[in-house]
Design a protein around this motif. Structure first.
Motif, PDB file in Angstrom:
ATOM      1  N   ARG A  75      -0.558  45.347  88.443  1.00  0.00           N
ATOM      2  CA  ARG A  75      -0.973  44.190  89.227  1.00  0.00           C
ATOM      3  C   ARG A  75      -0.155  44.049  90.500  1.00  0.00           C
ATOM      4  N   LYS A 110      -0.089  41.336  93.736  1.00  0.00           N
ATOM      5  CA  LYS A 110      -0.634  40.117  94.316  1.00  0.00           C
ATOM      6  C   LYS A 110      -0.974  40.346  95.786  1.00  0.00           C
ATOM      7  N   PRO A 133      -1.268  38.385  99.083  1.00  0.00           N
ATOM      8  CA  PRO A 133      -0.887  37.071  99.607  1.00  0.00           C
ATOM      9  C   PRO A 133      -2.113  36.311 100.116  1.00  0.00           C
ATOM     10  N   PRO A 134      -2.124  35.000  99.953  1.00  0.00           N
ATOM     11  CA  PRO A 134      -3.279  34.206 100.388  1.00  0.00           C
ATOM     12  C   PRO A 134      -3.637  34.429 101.854  1.00  0.00           C
ATOM     13  N   THR A 178     -11.913  38.110  97.353  1.00  0.00           N
ATOM     14  CA  THR A 178     -11.688  36.821  96.696  1.00  0.00           C
ATOM     15  C   THR A 178     -10.703  36.933  95.538  1.00  0.00           C
ATOM     16  N   GLU A 179     -10.231  38.119  95.249  1.00  0.00           N
ATOM     17  CA  GLU A 179      -9.323  38.342  94.128  1.00  0.00           C
ATOM     18  C   GLU A 179      -7.863  38.127  94.558  1.00  0.00           C
ATOM     19  N   PRO A 180      -7.088  37.358  93.784  1.00  0.00           N
ATOM     20  CA  PRO A 180      -5.678  37.168  94.130  1.00  0.00           C
ATOM     21  C   PRO A 180      -4.801  38.347  93.702  1.00  0.00           C
ATOM     22  N   VAL A 181      -5.343  39.211  92.839  1.00  0.00           N
ATOM     23  CA  VAL A 181      -4.591  40.343  92.305  1.00  0.00           C
ATOM     24  C   VAL A 181      -5.480  41.581  92.338  1.00  0.00           C
TER      25      VAL A 181
END
Length: 60
Positions: free
Chosen positions: A8, A10, A12-13, A41-44
């Motif tokens: 995984r 992340k 960043p937004p 749209t995936e945060p990870v």
């Protein structure tokens, strides 16, 4: 999406907004990396997806 912890990364937004500011549409980045458009749209993401994004734009 669910990946093992070791897979995984992340996103960043502000990553996709940063691409927009550089004049790169997020959906174009996903297409060029040969990833599904839903990736934006995936945060990870997993490591393969992460490197696909970078190689698509930085590996030229």
């Amino acid at each position: 999406m669910k990946f093992p912890i070791s897979e995984r990364i992340k996103i960043p937004p502000g990553f996709w907004d940063g691409l927009r500011q550089m004049g790169i549409a997020p959906h174009d980045a996903a297409r060029k990396a040969q990833l599904p458009l839903a990736i934006i749209t995936e945060p990870v993401v997993n490591t393969a997806q992460y490197f696909a994004i970078w190689q698509a734009w930085m590996g030229e």
